[in-house]
Design a protein around this motif. Structure first.
Motif, mmCIF file in Angstrom:
data_model
loop_
_atom_site.group_PDB
_atom_site.id
_atom_site.type_symbol
_atom_site.label_atom_id
_atom_site.label_comp_id
_atom_site.label_asym_id
_atom_site.label_seq_id
_atom_site.Cartn_x
_atom_site.Cartn_y
_atom_site.Cartn_z
ATOM 1 N N ASP A 1 13.891 -0.181 -3.294
ATOM 2 C CA ASP A 1 13.469 0.249 -1.897
ATOM 3 C C ASP A 1 14.267 1.314 -1.794
ATOM 4 O O ASP A 1 15.703 1.226 -1.918
ATOM 5 C CB ASP A 1 13.356 -0.811 -1.082
ATOM 6 C CG ASP A 1 12.698 -0.398 0.158
ATOM 7 O OD1 ASP A 1 13.444 0.076 1.228
ATOM 8 O OD2 ASP A 1 11.695 -0.708 0.440
ATOM 9 N N LYS A 2 13.832 2.125 -0.692
ATOM 10 C CA LYS A 2 14.763 3.227 -0.291
ATOM 11 C C LYS A 2 16.067 2.808 0.646
ATOM 12 O O LYS A 2 16.962 3.342 0.625
ATOM 13 C CB LYS A 2 14.181 4.225 0.903
ATOM 14 C CG LYS A 2 12.948 4.989 0.191
ATOM 15 C CD LYS A 2 12.381 5.858 1.263
ATOM 16 C CE LYS A 2 11.432 5.138 2.315
ATOM 17 N NZ LYS A 2 10.535 5.880 3.042
ATOM 18 N N ALA A 3 15.775 1.392 1.054
ATOM 19 C CA ALA A 3 16.986 0.917 1.930
ATOM 20 C C ALA A 3 18.337 0.447 1.019
ATOM 21 O O ALA A 3 19.457 0.340 1.440
ATOM 22 C CB ALA A 3 16.622 -0.353 2.467
ATOM 23 N N TYR A 4 17.817 0.481 -0.356
ATOM 24 C CA TYR A 4 19.194 0.137 -1.390
ATOM 25 C C TYR A 4 20.124 1.344 -1.036
ATOM 26 O O TYR A 4 21.343 1.076 -1.340
ATOM 27 C CB TYR A 4 18.459 -0.055 -2.557
ATOM 28 C CG TYR A 4 17.988 -1.407 -3.154
ATOM 29 C CD1 TYR A 4 18.591 -1.813 -4.114
ATOM 30 C CD2 TYR A 4 17.075 -2.003 -2.131
ATOM 31 C CE1 TYR A 4 18.115 -3.160 -4.389
ATOM 32 C CE2 TYR A 4 16.701 -3.313 -2.732
ATOM 33 C CZ TYR A 4 17.284 -3.878 -3.764
ATOM 34 O OH TYR A 4 16.726 -5.238 -4.167
ATOM 35 N N VAL B 1 15.828 -6.707 -9.762
ATOM 36 C CA VAL B 1 15.118 -8.139 -9.802
ATOM 37 C C VAL B 1 14.079 -8.090 -8.838
ATOM 38 O O VAL B 1 14.575 -8.056 -7.540
ATOM 39 C CB VAL B 1 16.059 -9.276 -9.892
ATOM 40 C CG1 VAL B 1 15.106 -10.572 -10.071
ATOM 41 C CG2 VAL B 1 17.065 -9.249 -11.152
ATOM 42 N N HIS B 2 12.887 -8.412 -9.256
ATOM 43 C CA HIS B 2 11.980 -8.483 -8.050
ATOM 44 C C HIS B 2 11.230 -10.010 -8.190
ATOM 45 O O HIS B 2 10.762 -9.869 -9.580
ATOM 46 C CB HIS B 2 10.795 -7.506 -8.259
ATOM 47 C CG HIS B 2 11.406 -5.973 -8.276
ATOM 48 N ND1 HIS B 2 11.715 -5.285 -6.934
ATOM 49 C CD2 HIS B 2 11.656 -5.260 -9.136
ATOM 50 C CE1 HIS B 2 12.130 -4.191 -7.355
ATOM 51 N NE2 HIS B 2 12.138 -4.175 -8.696
ATOM 52 N N THR B 3 10.740 -10.467 -7.237
ATOM 53 C CA THR B 3 9.855 -11.480 -7.294
ATOM 54 C C THR B 3 10.085 -12.503 -8.303
ATOM 55 O O THR B 3 9.350 -13.269 -9.351
ATOM 56 C CB THR B 3 8.201 -11.043 -7.873
ATOM 57 O OG1 THR B 3 8.199 -9.641 -7.219
ATOM 58 C CG2 THR B 3 7.225 -11.986 -7.109
ATOM 59 N N LEU B 4 11.366 -13.147 -8.258
ATOM 60 C CA LEU B 4 11.912 -14.228 -9.308
ATOM 61 C C LEU B 4 11.169 -15.432 -8.574
ATOM 62 O O LEU B 4 11.472 -15.699 -7.649
ATOM 63 C CB LEU B 4 13.279 -14.323 -9.108
ATOM 64 C CG LEU B 4 13.967 -15.432 -10.225
ATOM 65 C CD1 LEU B 4 15.255 -14.689 -10.680
ATOM 66 C CD2 LEU B 4 14.241 -16.557 -9.619
ATOM 67 N N THR C 1 20.039 -5.389 5.647
ATOM 68 C CA THR C 1 19.401 -4.522 6.238
ATOM 69 C C THR C 1 17.970 -4.722 6.315
ATOM 70 O O THR C 1 17.435 -5.862 5.675
ATOM 71 C CB THR C 1 19.704 -3.120 5.623
ATOM 72 O OG1 THR C 1 19.126 -2.045 6.360
ATOM 73 C CG2 THR C 1 19.139 -3.089 4.429
ATOM 74 N N GLU C 2 17.293 -4.224 7.086
ATOM 75 C CA GLU C 2 15.891 -4.173 7.082
ATOM 76 C C GLU C 2 15.180 -3.761 5.891
ATOM 77 O O GLU C 2 15.440 -2.501 5.660
ATOM 78 C CB GLU C 2 15.053 -3.612 8.576
ATOM 79 C CG GLU C 2 15.820 -4.262 9.593
ATOM 80 C CD GLU C 2 15.446 -5.850 10.046
ATOM 81 O OE1 GLU C 2 14.360 -5.995 9.871
ATOM 82 O OE2 GLU C 2 16.306 -6.584 10.284
ATOM 83 N N LEU C 3 13.986 -4.442 5.326
ATOM 84 C CA LEU C 3 13.044 -3.876 4.444
ATOM 85 C C LEU C 3 11.793 -3.803 5.267
ATOM 86 O O LEU C 3 11.436 -4.866 5.893
ATOM 87 C CB LEU C 3 13.041 -4.544 3.212
ATOM 88 C CG LEU C 3 14.093 -4.523 2.243
ATOM 89 C CD1 LEU C 3 14.106 -5.428 0.966
ATOM 90 C CD2 LEU C 3 14.268 -2.940 1.713
ATOM 91 N N THR C 4 10.864 -2.925 4.960
ATOM 92 C CA THR C 4 9.608 -2.998 5.235
ATOM 93 C C THR C 4 8.623 -4.145 4.779
ATOM 94 O O THR C 4 8.967 -4.520 3.690
ATOM 95 C CB THR C 4 8.862 -1.654 4.834
ATOM 96 O OG1 THR C 4 9.278 -0.610 5.135
ATOM 97 C CG2 THR C 4 7.322 -1.590 5.424
ATOM 98 N N SER C 5 8.060 -4.918 5.833
ATOM 99 C CA SER C 5 7.554 -6.200 5.240
ATOM 100 C C SER C 5 6.545 -6.006 4.258
ATOM 101 O O SER C 5 6.022 -4.704 4.256
ATOM 102 C CB SER C 5 6.913 -6.902 6.526
ATOM 103 O OG SER C 5 5.947 -5.970 7.068
ATOM 104 N N PHE C 6 5.924 -6.834 3.569
ATOM 105 C CA PHE C 6 4.934 -6.862 2.635
ATOM 106 C C PHE C 6 3.618 -6.408 3.027
ATOM 107 O O PHE C 6 3.039 -5.653 2.144
ATOM 108 C CB PHE C 6 5.004 -8.098 1.670
ATOM 109 C CG PHE C 6 6.283 -8.225 1.013
ATOM 110 C CD1 PHE C 6 6.680 -7.445 -0.062
ATOM 111 C CD2 PHE C 6 7.038 -9.394 1.479
ATOM 112 C CE1 PHE C 6 8.006 -7.687 -0.530
ATOM 113 C CE2 PHE C 6 8.058 -9.744 0.952
ATOM 114 C CZ PHE C 6 8.753 -8.732 -0.308
ATOM 115 N N ASP C 7 3.232 -6.461 4.087
ATOM 116 C CA ASP C 7 1.998 -6.061 4.494
ATOM 117 C C ASP C 7 2.085 -4.587 5.356
ATOM 118 O O ASP C 7 0.955 -4.170 5.973
ATOM 119 C CB ASP C 7 1.290 -7.062 5.812
ATOM 120 C CG ASP C 7 2.133 -7.354 7.037
ATOM 121 O OD1 ASP C 7 3.257 -6.720 6.935
ATOM 122 O OD2 ASP C 7 1.670 -8.373 7.622
ATOM 123 N N ASN C 8 3.217 -4.164 5.319
ATOM 124 C CA ASN C 8 3.544 -2.901 6.089
ATOM 125 C C ASN C 8 3.305 -3.016 7.704
ATOM 126 O O ASN C 8 3.368 -1.764 8.275
ATOM 127 C CB ASN C 8 2.862 -1.789 5.414
ATOM 128 C CG ASN C 8 3.172 -1.537 4.189
ATOM 129 O OD1 ASN C 8 4.274 -1.373 3.720
ATOM 130 N ND2 ASN C 8 2.278 -1.327 3.340
#
Length: 177
Positions: free
Chosen positions: A75-78, A97-100, A157-164
């Motif tokens: 994500d851009k937040a990284y 790593v995603h969705t472990l 930090t904040e990430l956009t939620s999965f439903d945007n």
């Protein structure tokens, strides 16, 4: 219990769907911020399989008990965070790593730890600079897992939620390979 982790192939699709159908309804959404039928979802798994980014953890009976996506996409937040290891130190960059997921009906069986061990070995064999990941701030079991396995806390930090439809408060970790 002995486990095996490997890259998923097309013939694994039915087993992965069974795993998703059995495990996703049991995931604590207050702990993960995942949204049922939005994220994670089976179509994302199929897409990751086609890109050779989907990995499964199998038990001794070859039943899927865990899964994850490994790639270089973050994500851009990284980019806002101060990481320990620069991508410049590696031709392959950083492994994200995603969705472990480890099966919720099999807690405390070492599935997630075995998957983390595989990720470390995979990253080293593929000349990655580091392993990076994020999790929802309230996901205390995941945070303890990463810290127990040598991941360093990088920040929050904040990430956009999965439903945007908003943001999720997330924490970020890195393991230097």
């Amino acid at each position: 219990m002995t486990y095996t982790v490997r890259r998923a192939i097309q013939s694994d699709v039915e087993s992965i769907q069974t795993f998703y159908n059995d495990s996703l309804p049991l995931i604590n959404i207050q702990q993960t911020s995942w949204i049922p039928n939005v994220y994670p979802n089976f179509s994302d798994a199929l897409n990751a399989i086609s890109k050779k980014e989907f990995f499964i953890c199998l038990d001794e009976q070859d039943i899927v008990v865990g899964s994850m996506i490994l790639n270089h996409e973050s994500d851009k937040a990284y980019q806002k965070l101060e990481w320990l290891k620069s991508e410049k130190n590696s031709k392959q960059g950083n492994l994200i790593v995603h969705t472990l997921i480890s099966h919720p009906k099999k807690p405390k069986k070492g599935i997630a730890s075995y998957m983390i061990m595989f990720i470390k070995k995979y990253a080293a064999e593929n000349n990655m600079a580091s392993i990076r990941l994020d999790t929802f701030v309230n996901n205390i079991p995941a945070r303890k897992l990463y810290e127990k396995n040598g991941f360093s806390y990088i920040g929050r930090t904040e990430l956009t939620s999965f439903d945007n439809n908003g943001t999720d408060d997330c924490v970020f970790y890195e393991f230097q390979v």
